[in-house]
Structures are given as structure tokens and as C-alpha cells.
Design a protein around this motif. Structure first.
Motif: not given
Length: 173
Positions: A51-56
Motif C-alpha cells: 500500500v505504501r509503495s503505491g504499486r498496484t
């Protein structure tokens, strides 16, 4: 068939009325709860990283939580099930009840099968009691897919039945 059911019922009742039942069940649930806590915390950390990395990225709950929990259940059962089988046949031989059992109109095959079925029933109770942790994961997170969960539980029950069969062989020796 009636003799097998009677022996299985008697042995299962004897196990649950013995002092060993709370120790085995409590120890299993306590250790499995510790494993579940570690597994759930590790999965929570992994999901936070995603979630924090912004990856999907997509985290599979079965792969992240349930498979390691099944592995932990199998590991614990591998060490606890010999405690269930070690008294089944050798206890009868040491106490001298085997001579009395030989006078009954029950074949050796029915006697051993009934004892094995009682051990499988005890293992099934352990697995069902451990399934409460899967329920906790389902309540706290998304509901797990039922088919993989049922198949993994069936495989775990079959593996424990095989382990119990080997335990019966070694306790008879």
C-alpha cells in the motif's frame, strides 16, 4: 461394522476423558495461535509495504496467510499425533487387557481399525479446533475462497490419517 464403531467410540471417549486430552489440544491450539499471530503480522506488514509503495500489486490471502497456517498445522500435528497413537495398542498390551480383548467376538482387523478411526476422530477435532484461526482471518479480512480452503483441509486430514496409520504400526511394534 458395529464392532468397529463401538471400539472407535470407546477409544475416543477414553482419550477425551483422560488427562492427556487437554494437554494435547491446549498445546496444539496455543502453539498454532502463536504461529497464526506471527503469520498474520507478517502478512499485515507485507500488505502495508504494498500500500505504501503505491504499486498496484495484489496480495493473495490464501498464499500469504492460509497456506503458511496449514503448513504450521501440519508441522504441529506431525509432532503431536504420536502422543495420540502411542497409547492405543501398547497400552492394551501392557495392562493385560489384550488377553481379554482376544476373548471378545471381535477380529483383530476390526479392533485395529476401530482404534485407528478413534485416532482419526481426535485428529479431526484438532483440525476443526484449529480452523477457528481461519475464521478469525476471515472475520478480520476478506472472506477466504471456500474451495481451496476445503481442499487443503481435506488434504490435511488425509495426511494426518496416514501419519496415524504409521503411528499405529510403530506402537504395535
Amino acid at each position: 461394522m458395529r464392532a468397529i464403531r463401538a471400539i472407535a467410540r470407546r477409544e475416543t471417549g477414553a482419550f477425551f476423558h483422560s488427562a492427556m486430552a487437554p494437554v494435547v489440544i491446549g498445546g496444539f491450539l496455543l502453539l498454532l495461535g502463536w504461529f497464526a499471530l506471527v503469520i498474520f503480522l507478517r502478512y499485515g506488514e507485507a500488505s502495508l509495504v504494498v500500500v505504501r509503495s503505491g504499486r498496484t500489486g495484489y496480495l493473495n490471502a490464501f498464499e500469504g496467510m492460509f497456506r503458511p497456517l496449514f503448513d504450521a498445522m501440519m508441522f504441529l500435528l506431525l509432532f503431536l499425533l504420536p502422543a495420540v497413537t502411542m497409547r492405543l495398542i501398547s497400552g492394551e498390551l501392557q495392562s493385560g487387557r489384550h488377553d481379554l480383548i482376544l476373548s471378545w467376538p471381535v477380529t483383530d482387523r476390526a479392533w485395529i481399525l476401530g482404534k485407528w478411526l478413534s485416532a482419526v476422530a481426535v485428529a479431526a477435532v484438532l483440525i476443526v479446533a484449529g480452523a477457528a484461526y481461519f475464521g478469525v482471518a476471515g472475520v478480520l479480512g476478506a472472506a477466504p475462497e471456500t474451495l481451496p480452503l476445503l481442499l487443503a483441509t481435506g488434504g490435511l486430514l488425509l495426511a494426518t490419517a496416514a501419519i496415524l496409520a504409521w503411528g499405529m504400526v510403530f506402537t504395535a511394534l
